[in-house]
Enzyme design. Structure first.
Site, short mmCIF file in Angstrom:
data_model
loop_
_atom_site.label_atom_id
_atom_site.label_comp_id
_atom_site.label_asym_id
_atom_site.label_seq_id
_atom_site.Cartn_x
_atom_site.Cartn_y
_atom_site.Cartn_z
N LEU A 189 -16.50 4.93 -19.76
CA LEU A 189 -15.22 4.06 -20.49
C LEU A 189 -15.45 2.95 -19.93
CD1 LEU A 189 -12.54 4.17 -21.90
CD2 LEU A 189 -11.44 4.90 -19.65
N CYS A 221 9.73 8.18 15.81
CA CYS A 221 8.48 8.93 16.44
C CYS A 221 7.35 7.78 16.45
CB CYS A 221 8.04 10.02 15.72
SG CYS A 221 7.02 9.97 14.17
N ILE A 240 -9.35 11.46 -5.14
CA ILE A 240 -9.55 12.61 -4.03
C ILE A 240 -8.00 12.93 -3.68
CG2 ILE A 240 -11.95 12.11 -3.58
CD1 ILE A 240 -11.01 10.97 -1.02
N GLU A 270 20.67 16.91 15.99
CA GLU A 270 21.09 17.80 14.77
C GLU A 270 22.22 17.95 14.10
OE1 GLU A 270 17.99 21.71 16.07
OE2 GLU A 270 19.54 20.96 17.60
N CYS A 309 1.11 9.34 2.21
CA CYS A 309 2.24 8.91 3.01
C CYS A 309 2.20 7.32 3.49
CB CYS A 309 2.30 9.78 4.33
SG CYS A 309 0.87 9.53 5.42
N VAL A 354 -17.52 5.51 -9.07
CA VAL A 354 -16.21 5.18 -7.98
C VAL A 354 -16.00 3.78 -8.45
CG1 VAL A 354 -16.46 7.05 -6.26
CG2 VAL A 354 -17.29 4.53 -6.18
N VAL A 355 -14.50 3.72 -8.31
CA VAL A 355 -13.78 2.26 -8.33
C VAL A 355 -13.00 2.37 -7.14
CG1 VAL A 355 -12.42 0.51 -9.34
CG2 VAL A 355 -13.83 2.00 -10.74
N GLY A 356 -11.93 3.02 -6.97
CA GLY A 356 -11.03 3.02 -6.13
C GLY A 356 -11.00 4.39 -5.03
N ASN A 357 -11.70 5.55 -5.78
CA ASN A 357 -11.64 6.69 -5.09
C ASN A 357 -10.30 7.46 -4.74
OD1 ASN A 357 -13.67 8.73 -4.13
ND2 ASN A 357 -12.51 8.18 -2.03
#
Length: 1319
Positions: A365, A71, A227, A1251, A6, A221-224
């Site tokens: 790799l 918000c 996940i 609305e 997000c 890991v590089v950037g993870n």
């Protein structure tokens, strides 16, 4: 939350390169970034840019005063994304921009936030705030704001913008850190280790020292970022960081191509490829690199690309079958990879790599080589040979976090045939991926067929048949026929220009006359009927806002900046999860049922509970003896907090696991194993049809069931034509508030509990908690400061979250909190009501409808929630047309689904669609223009009174006819209709539609409390029952307070707005708060506050007059000080109860828009005119209108809230649930907030805006339908099919597969067959 999806947690990461003495600044997602990976880095948050104590940054000021925060939950991430773009733009070597601006371009400014999600604003205002920094911005194009007035000149407008000056910018990397930079091997003896080798040899040594068994708990890991897709919850004992290994970080270019290390981020590859192509005419080989970089910019979001490595992407594709975009485009270019296995390194083709067995921990790799297709080895240098390369991608949204339905990349070497008039294919590589296959593939049968052939219609037709037989999605893949159709369409787009002899000749690489076809083909994308897939889609281009200001009730009616907008932008605004955890705090997570109707025999965990830090599993058995198993309530009944022996739906909470951290609680809940039994139980009710068969209904109180209108038998008898028993079906929609459900419960003295909840109705949570715990209500206090987006989902559905925390805290005598993860939130939320509609309609030959009969089956889920109000809500909107007579049978069905709840415009959105679908059906039946049928059935004032009775108000209040006509003029409707027709005639592969839609929305005011207290220094403290959700309630209340107290102000220039503060809701301080829902709580709260102020004015007026007689002039502070001395009661409470004549009223509005059809829809333009009565704050109302409309686009076009066969939600976060983004909103977004006349019984003549505008988004769906109709006409002409029976249903949402199927999945083949037949 779902990690990385997000952008709300985006921060700026700054890294120092000591060799080049440079600082690299880039955005990252906090939720994906491992703490150890930022060692030696500087982190800048939005609060670090500026804040309320040190002064706000110009970004914060512009976001606030362009009204770009509602918000506020997403706003800090937006600000950091903008700041990152500004910082990096200033590093460009170009002339300094004009004072107050940056080196950023408008396009770069918009692109900076393309990956950030917002559910409130509709994005237009955020885009304007971003563009205000751009050096090439036309200041006149920027939208409504608090800085300047529209009529002021350009120079004055620029002067009024908060000054941006790079020289005054914060240092993103402090000097003291530069001396501490080092990358060393770190071996930690703790159970969790972070290993950071500094070269390849160190990595090899590490791999040697651990056996295979130990590496099972090790992660490279590089950037993870992986996940974010795979949602890993496993615990790793050690991580090996690959970022500091030079051999994995190379970017090398020579005559043979580009070589990049596996740890190089996608962003760096894009930058390197673009840098190589700058400032020169692109050669054929460099065009390949340029198109690759353009394509990569559409993958993921900037803050993901900044840390995601190319190697990680390809390894996920190879090992886990990740639907990679990068693998497909590199496969087409014949890229190579270098793989290290033990001590051995070898270079193999990417194709071999993808087909090989999954890499284990002994293999790594190392690098990827993208060949230079300009080199003599690859492409003949003969002048007549052209190298073509194109990339293609069809995804639910053009940019950002969206998996493709199918991606493709084609590379071909073509030349003129020497033996005939045509183009010959000398070589080609056709790669397809992400279509429901294990990995990207080459279509070798198609390649073999095409090589050596002269391109013509027959050859291309045979090639499309081969493609369709090659691209076979695996079983279980969604929309398989659509994906195969996309493959055919992309192949046609690539080779189609070579067979099209009709288009205009263009100059190209070759001589104008001799090689017309080849020149044309080398310019793919120049033709307006060609879709250029490698280019980044243009984002929002412009918008116009028309607002009429009134000074009659100053400062009410003024476009005051939203209260708290600046602290929301800086990240200082406190949401529930921002409250620091108290000492000994525990964390909760829900264990929910995966079965719709079953006995629960036991709940166990896969491994020992202690490994998860579990403290307690709370279930219905833990409810105090004096309490009840209740989790929520409405006036229609209660819903249990936990399932007991029988679960009632998939997604029903069964237990609440409490652990020592939120992660441990989530892991434990996910690891729970529930043992079910269904023996001797009836099958669950999972459809409304089954509910009818088994008479499973929820009662609707008679006073809520609407009345029939007119004589249906007579109306049907008068009809010239009838449509009998037509069916519609509507699915659900998820709220997707940016802040998921959250609560914090604190046990207090004397058997009390305090609960902080993100909820729209604290009063109801208060009583539910007391009832559940079996304690008096005065022992419970619920506090709500602000809510990070609600849309109805933080009303009833927030109660069980707060109650579960309260129960656990009460039971364990320790604080307990929860931040519900996105997946669980989506499963438990319920969402919008699905329904099945059957209608029969009678009508005259001129389109006038005489009778409408409806049967509606509403899926309510397993409890009542608010479902009994649905019939009334739906009829309030269904009656927007004069149906002559209206008869209906609406059943609220009780099923074994999660309880459906109020979602912005509950029932009304569906009703608006139903009305428009019926109008469209009638128009299609009669072969009439839809717009004329709509107009024929608009209400007269007399028919309005007949349908709406007293809600219709007085005749002058019926503004819809004038809005309808005004919209046609302001949007140039007639001219645009003609242009759409001309466009559709001239364009074979793109079609447009246009639609004008009215709304009538009946709303109801509710009783609301208020309290105003004047403190001794003259500042004013206000409490109201309404909750600030982002809708500007606090802002309007502040304005009303200042206006209502203004009779006490002695100095005419003095106003009280800055002295007023609205404080958080506290259920022991302000009782009877009710619901913040239905769009009218702001009005009702303002009315309550006005009553309080009137009381205070009455108390203080005699004192003011007395002081004026004595002293002449009296300041506000002096008046209040004297009031305190004379013991005047300066606190007043009220309870506003609306008069019956003003309780209900109708809102009006209309919208028109155009869309582009290629299976994907693009909204080119929207024009909205919305009657706001006399707006309390036009800036706030404008934001509500735009935000509601865009949320409606989501419902009608994008958002699929899918379940499995048991009713369990399978949509999971941002990867599979697509809300609108900046790149999917209208390209031109025009809104007029119309101030209609006075109404003595409404709150200062105001009307709601939260609305009703959402309903106008049905115009997008209707216009899409019009475009599809044009496409089908064309398809029928190619197939020689009679168009007289061309009725079709367009589902909601009208996603790309739905639209494409209606346009013809075999459209390309039909066109080619037609072309061959013409020969």
């Amino acid at each position: 939350m779902v990690p990385g999806g997000c952008g709300a947690c985006v921060v700026l990461l700054s890294k120092y390169d000591p060799e080049n003495d440079k600082v690299e600044d880039f955005t990252v997602s906090s939720c994906l970034t491992l703490l150890c990976s930022v060692s030696g880095c500087s982190i800048t948050t939005s609060e670090g840019l500026g804040n309320s104590k040190d002064g706000f940054h110009p970004i914060h000021q512009r976001i606030a005063d362009f009204h770009a925060s509602q918000c506020g939950f997403c706003t800090p991430g937006m600000c950091v994304s903008i700041f990152s773009a500004l910082v990096n733009a200033e590093k460009k070597s170009q002339l300094d921009p004009p004072p107050g601006f940056s080196k950023l371009t408008v396009y770069e400014a918009e692109k900076a936030i393309a990956g950030n999600l917002c559910r409130c604003t509709g994005y237009r205002s955020i885009a304007d705030a971003c563009k205000s920094f751009a050096t090439d911005v036309d200041i006149e194009d920027l939208g409504f704001n608090s800085f300047w007035k529209k009529e002021e000149n350009r120079e004055l407008k620029i002067k009024k913008l908060p000054v941006y000056n790079l020289n005054n910018e914060i240092c993103t990397f402090p000097e003291f850190l530069k001396g501490e930079i080092s990358a060393t091997l770190s071996l930690d003896s703790k159970p969790s280790s972070w290993l950071s080798p500094s070269n390849l040899e160190e990595l090899k040594d590490l791999l040697k020292t651990h056996d295979t068994e130990k590496w099972k708990n090790t992660k490279l890991v590089v950037g993870n970022t992986g996940i974010g897709y795979y949602k890993e919850i496993e615990h790793y004992e050690r991580y090996i960081n690959l970022k500091h290994i030079p051999e994995l970080s190379i970017i090398r270019k020579d005559s043979t191509g580009f070589e990049v290390g596996a740890a190089v981020t996608i962003s760096k590859i894009i930058k390197a490829l673009k840098k190589d192509n700058q400032g020169e005419l692109l050669s054929r080989g460099k065009t390949v690199f340029d198109k690759i970089s353009n394509y990569m910019e559409k993958i993921a979001s900037p803050f993901i690309r900044n840390t995601a490595s190319i190697g990680g992407n390809l390894v996920m594709a190879q090992r886990k079958h990740f639907p990679s975009d990068i693998a497909t485009i590199l496969l087409a270019t014949d890229s190579l990879v270098e793989v290290m296995t033990g001590p051995r390194c070898e270079k193999i083709s990417l194709e071999e790599f993808l087909k090989g067995p999954p890499l284990d921990f002994n293999s790594l790799l190392l690098s990827i080589k993208i060949p230079n297709w300009e080199s003599a080895r690859e492409v003949s240098q003969h002048d007549n040979t052209v190298l073509l390369f194109e990339t293609y991608r069809a995804a639910p949204r053009p940019l950002g976090n969206a998996l493709a339905y199918l991606n493709a990349a084609f590379l071909a070497q073509v030349s003129p045939s020497e033996t005939c008039d045509g183009i010959i294919v000398n070589q080609c590589r056709l790669a397809f991926g992400a279509y429901g296959t294990k990995h990207a593939i080459r279509a070798k049968r198609v390649e073999k067929f095409l090589i050596g052939k002269v391109l013509n219609v027959e050859v291309l037709y045979e090639a499309t048949k081969l493609v369709r037989s090659t691209i076979h999605p695996e079983d279980g893949t969604a929309s398989p026929a659509y994906r195969s159709s996309l493959a055919v369409g992309f192949l046609f787009e690539f080779f189609g220009p070579f067979i099209d002899r009709t288009a205009e000749t263009k100059d190209g690489l070759l001589q104008k006359n001799k090689y017309t076809l080849l020149a044309k083909a080398s310019k793919v994308g120049d033709d307006p009927d060609q879709i250029c897939h490698d280019k980044i889609p243009t984002l929002l281009s412009s918008g116009k806002q028309v607002i009429e200001l009134r000074n009659e009730y100053y400062p009410v009616g003024q476009p005051i900046t939203k209260s708290g907008a600046a602290i929301q932008a800086s990240g200082e605004a406190v949401f529930v999860d921002d409250i620091p955890s108290p000492t000994n705090c525990l964390y909760g997570a829900f264990i929910y049922s995966t079965e719709p109707f079953a006995r629960v025999k036991s709940i166990k965990f896969k491994t020992k509970e202690q490994s998860y830090g579990i403290v307690k599993v709370v279930s219905f058995r833990d409810i105090p003896q004096a309490g009840e198993n209740v989790g929520s309530k409405t006036i229609f009944g209660t819903e249990p907090l936990f399932g007991d022996e029988l679960t009632q739906c998939a997604g029903q909470p069964l237990a609440f696991v409490v652990a020592d951290s939120q992660k441990h609680a989530d892991v434990a809940a996910k690891s729970a194993v529930v043992d079910y039994e269904v023996k001797d139980l009836e099958p669950p009710i999972l459809t409304v049809e089954e509910a009818v068969r088994r008479s499973s209904f929820i009662d609707v109180p008679p006073f809520l069931y609407p009345k029939q209108v007119g004589d249906i038998s007579k109306g049907m008898a008068e009809a010239d034509h009838k449509i009998i028993s037509a069916e519609l079906k509507l699915g659900s929609q998820y709220y997707f508030y940016m802040e998921t459900q959250a609560a914090l419960a604190l046990p207090d003295e004397d058997n009390c509990v305090v609960v902080y909840s993100s909820i729209q109705c604290p009063e109801y949570a208060h009583s539910v908690i007391a009832k559940c715990l079996g304690i008096p209500q005065h022992n419970v206090r619920v506090i709500t400061r602000r809510v990070g987006g609600g849309f109805g989902g933080k009303a009833i559905r927030a109660m069980p979250v707060a109650t579960a925390c309260a129960l656990a805290a009460y039971k364990l005598h320790r604080p307990v909190r929860i931040y519900v993860n996105r997946k669980t939130d989506m499963i438990m939320a319920g969402g919008r009501h699905p329904m099945k509609i059957t209608y029969s309609v009678g009508f005259k030959s001129d389109g006038k409808i005489t009778a409408l009969q409806l049967e509606i089956l509403i899926n309510a889920g397993f409890t009542a929630d608010i479902s009994p109000v649905m019939p009334s809500n739906m009829l309030g909107v269904l009656k927007k047309y004069d149906w002559g007579a209206l008869s209906f049978d609406i059943k609220v069905c009780k099923t074994n689904h999660s309880s459906k709840s109020a979602m912005r415009g509950p029932g009304e959105v569906q009703a608006s669609y139903i009305a428009e679908a019926i109008i469209e059906h009638v128009a299609s039946f009669l072969s009439m223009e839809v717009d004329s049928v709509r107009y024929r059935n608009l209400h007269t004032y007399n028919s309005l009174r007949f349908f709406y009775e007293d809600s219709a108000g007085e005749a002058p209040e019926y503004t819809l006819p004038s809005i309808w006509d005004k919209l046609a003029m302001s949007s140039s409707l007639n001219q645009r209709v003609q242009k759409v027709k001309e466009f559709n005639v001239c364009n074979r592969w793109r079609k447009r539609g246009i639609s004008r839609v009215p709304i009538l929305h009946e709303v109801m005011l509710r009783a609301t409390p208020g309290k105003v207290s004047i403190l001794s220094d003259g500042s004013v403290c206000v409490e109201v029952g309404g909750i600030e959700l982002g809708q500007g309630l606090w802002t309007k209340v502040k304005q009303m307070t200042a206006f209502a107290l203004s009779p006490l102000v002695c100095n005419g220039t003095e106003h009280l707005l800055d002295k007023v503060r609205v404080i958080q809701a506290d259920t022991l301080s302000m009782i009877q708060g009710g619901f913040t829902a239905g769009s009218t709580t702001s009005e009702a709260s303002c009315a309550a506050v006005r009553l309080c102020c009137n009381i205070l004015v009455e108390r203080l007026s005699p004192l003011k007059e007395s002081l004026q007689r004595q002293m002449g002039s009296v300041t506000w502070e002096m008046l209040i000080a004297q009031g305190y001395l004379q013991s005047v009661n300066l606190s007043a409470s009220s309870y506003y109860v609306p008069d019956i004549s003003s309780m209900r009223y109708i809102n009006y509005g209309a919208a028109v828009e155009v869309n582009l059809l290629t299976g994907e829809t693009t909204i080119l333009r929207v024009d909205i005119i919305y009657d706001c009565g006399q707006s309390l704050n036009p800036a706030v109302d404008l934001g509500q209108i735009e935000g509601a409309f865009v949320q409606g686009i989501g419902f009608f076009m994008l958002e699929e809230y899918l379940t499995n066969s048991d009713g369990l939600v399978i949509s999971e976060g941002t990867w599979t649930y697509k809300i609108p983004t900046l790149d999917t909103i209208p390209k031109q977004f025009n809104v007029e907030v119309m101030n209609s006349g006075h109404h003595k019984d409404r709150v200062l003549s105001s009307k709601a805006s939260g609305e009703p505008p959402l309903l106008l988004a049905s115009s997008v769906h209707c216009a899409t339908r019009a475009a599809i109709k044009e496409a089908r006409k064309q398809l029928h002409s190619w197939s020689s099919v009679d168009e007289s029976n061309s009725m079709f249903k367009l589902d909601v949402p009208a996603t790309m597969p739905v639209v494409k199927e209606l346009c013809g999945l075999d459209m390309v083949e039909k066109y080619l067959e037609w072309t061959i037949g013409r020969k």
